[in-house]
Design a protein around this motif. Sequence first.
Motif, short mmCIF file in Angstrom:
data_model
loop_
_atom_site.label_atom_id
_atom_site.label_comp_id
_atom_site.label_asym_id
_atom_site.label_seq_id
_atom_site.Cartn_x
_atom_site.Cartn_y
_atom_site.Cartn_z
N GLU A 94 3.71 0.82 2.81
CA GLU A 94 3.60 -0.29 3.76
C GLU A 94 3.55 -1.59 2.96
O GLU A 94 2.85 -1.67 1.95
N ILE A 138 2.34 -0.84 14.41
CA ILE A 138 3.40 -0.55 13.43
C ILE A 138 2.81 0.07 12.17
O ILE A 138 3.38 0.99 11.59
N LEU A 166 3.54 7.68 2.08
CA LEU A 166 3.54 6.58 3.07
C LEU A 166 3.54 5.27 2.31
O LEU A 166 2.81 5.11 1.32
N LEU A 220 -3.13 4.30 5.98
CA LEU A 220 -3.08 3.29 4.91
C LEU A 220 -4.10 2.18 5.13
O LEU A 220 -4.40 1.44 4.20
N VAL A 280 10.26 1.34 9.95
CA VAL A 280 10.24 0.27 10.99
C VAL A 280 9.62 -0.98 10.39
O VAL A 280 8.92 -0.92 9.37
N VAL A 321 0.43 -5.79 15.59
CA VAL A 321 1.37 -5.19 14.63
C VAL A 321 0.69 -4.23 13.65
O VAL A 321 1.15 -3.09 13.47
N LEU A 346 11.09 -6.79 16.31
CA LEU A 346 10.92 -5.43 15.81
C LEU A 346 12.25 -4.97 15.24
O LEU A 346 13.31 -5.32 15.77
N HIS A 352 -3.32 -11.02 7.22
CA HIS A 352 -2.06 -11.73 7.49
C HIS A 352 -1.82 -11.85 8.98
O HIS A 352 -1.41 -12.91 9.49
N ARG A 395 0.86 -1.18 0.00
CA ARG A 395 0.00 0.00 0.00
C ARG A 395 0.90 1.23 0.00
O ARG A 395 1.88 1.29 0.74
N VAL A 396 0.50 2.19 -0.81
CA VAL A 396 1.28 3.41 -0.87
C VAL A 396 0.32 4.58 -1.16
O VAL A 396 -0.64 4.44 -1.90
N THR A 397 0.64 5.66 -0.49
CA THR A 397 -0.10 6.88 -0.79
C THR A 397 0.93 8.00 -0.96
O THR A 397 1.83 8.16 -0.14
N SER A 457 2.90 -5.61 3.63
CA SER A 457 2.53 -6.70 4.55
C SER A 457 2.68 -8.01 3.79
O SER A 457 2.26 -8.11 2.63
N SER A 458 3.27 -9.00 4.45
CA SER A 458 3.42 -10.28 3.74
C SER A 458 3.25 -11.45 4.72
O SER A 458 3.62 -11.36 5.90
N ALA A 512 8.12 -5.11 11.64
CA ALA A 512 7.85 -6.09 12.70
C ALA A 512 7.61 -7.43 12.03
O ALA A 512 7.17 -7.51 10.88
N HIS A 513 7.92 -8.45 12.75
CA HIS A 513 7.66 -9.77 12.18
C HIS A 513 7.28 -10.74 13.30
O HIS A 513 7.59 -10.53 14.49
N THR A 567 -3.98 -4.23 5.55
CA THR A 567 -4.72 -5.46 5.77
C THR A 567 -4.38 -6.08 7.12
O THR A 567 -3.24 -5.99 7.59
N ASP A 625 7.67 5.96 6.27
CA ASP A 625 7.02 7.28 6.24
C ASP A 625 8.04 8.29 5.73
O ASP A 625 9.10 8.47 6.36
N ARG A 654 7.04 -0.55 7.31
CA ARG A 654 6.39 0.77 7.19
C ARG A 654 7.47 1.81 6.92
O ARG A 654 8.48 1.87 7.64
N PHE A 701 0.92 -10.17 19.89
CA PHE A 701 1.88 -9.29 19.21
C PHE A 701 1.53 -9.19 17.73
O PHE A 701 1.51 -8.09 17.15
N LEU A 707 5.61 -6.95 8.49
CA LEU A 707 5.03 -5.68 8.09
C LEU A 707 6.14 -4.63 8.09
O LEU A 707 6.85 -4.48 9.08
#
Lengths: 215, 348
Positions: free
Chosen positions: A202, B268, A200, B273, A165, B264, A147, B279, A37-39, A204-205, A167-168, B276, A190, A188, B260, A186
């Motif tokens: 982001e 985070i 911005l 945005l 940043v 996220v 993180l 996940h 996602r991007v804006t 996510s996978s 996180a996983h 989603t 900015d 992110r 956690f 995820l």
Amino acid sequence: MTLRRWLWMVGCITCASSLRAQLPVTTGLSLSLAEHRVTAGAGLERSSGTMFGLWATTTVPWQALEARASLRAGSLGATDGSGVDRDVGEASLGASVSVSEWIGLDAAVVVRRYESALAAQRWVWGEVGLHARRSMLEDALKLSAGLSIMPWVSVSGISRPDLAVAAHSAVGYTAGRLTATIRYGLERFDFPARNGVRRLEELSSLELGVAWKIR
Amino acid sequence: MSLARIAVVAMSLTVLARPATAQRAPGEVLSRGVILYEELQLERAVVLLREVTSPSNTAATTSERVQAMKYLGAAFSLLGQRDSAVAYFRRMLERDPFMDLDPAVFTAQERQLFALARQRTFVVGVRALSDTGFVPGQGRVSLRFVTTQHARVLASVRRPGDTEPLATFRWTAEGASVSPWDGLDQKGERLPVGRYQLDVTATATADSASDTVAFRFDVGYDHEPLEDTLTFDPRSLLPERRPPSIARSQLAAGIALASFAIAVPTVIGHGDLDGTRKHAVVMAGVTASGGIASFLMLRRGSGIPANILENARRREEHVRQNRDIRARNAVRLAAARMVITPTGGDSR
């Protein structure tokens, strides 16, 4: 090629050969369901798709350091009319060091490339992070969460982000030499506002993987 | 000095001398009698030797009495009193069948009468030899037997108070003989350490005269020091079960990591945005499932397989060590020498 270079090459090959015989190596395949996602002032662009990956890890002789190399590539298709399809390719090199039984430090360098019909963009960043992990069921099940921050990010064509940043969270189940993994990440980014517009991004996978311990 | 005065002095001396003699130790009297015999002062020797054999002399030991009888028989033999000599020799043999006359000390005449006494007396005797023992099954017991005539000898070993013999053996002998017993019981096993009684019955082959003697002895074994078996220390074992708190902590870890993952996208991710959450939800579900699965499995069986295996190995090792010790001890016991110790002489 000078004599010195030849000597360096021979030395590196010798070291690599001797390490190769000793190091435990695990390789794996992955399939990632990703959403980007991007804006950037023109509304929210969403694209999603599948990425395929290859990776390998090894634990170096002093045992506390796990090194990892990975490649991922795939296509993210626009999910609404405002977006564009793009291809993604990514290579990363990272390492983890155990601080205690439960805590570890991570560091990695990632190179990623987005390519669409309109443009191509290269991302390079270095990240450092902290993760917690817990083994269960006689080490068969491993849970971890972490993180990271990216203090150094370079994106072609635009300025550096002022916040980067990630996180996983991951779960791995090992049976013999085979390990099945699922990893959620995820990222992110900015970017600072330019002309009153703030970019911005982001990603996510959800990555499903299977790994085989070679030795 | 008048005859009357001499008689009074002599009587006084005799009266005074008797208590003085009676007060002397029997061994001393015996030694004096033997000296008188050797000096051929036979009448005086007989007086002293009879004193030793007298029933009223309670201080004299059997050995001293037997010795006194031997010299009484010899003295009477030299005095020409054959019947008395034979009688004393017979009394001597009845008390100690092992007695004999040394040709270097006693004359042919004395030994002739002694032989006559042996012919007229049928007795059997048993005695333990003073040796260092023997290995049962590989030698003969350290017992010596004697019969005064050619005889069939039957001997049985039993526990005092028991009637059932543990070992029985028989042989034919004349004079001194060693027993054919190898020290094993009827089952071919060693006698346990303890007290035993040997009953010996001899029957003369010439006239069927018989004699019996019982001999009590202790059986012991002389062997190399034995090793003690090892006692198993339960503290050397690893814990085989996890504490119940482990299951709860793993469940908590699973739920914490799931939380956690759920958090996220909110913490985070950027709110603008509206990324989603699918996940994160999948990941949280998997993580929580892992914690729950671990919790349930630990609740069902919280054993630690690696520790259970290691403990089994340690127990096996302990059993093996004790088995080896017992084997080494068995070898030492098999080579142990049996020692027979008389407990109180023989009885008839």
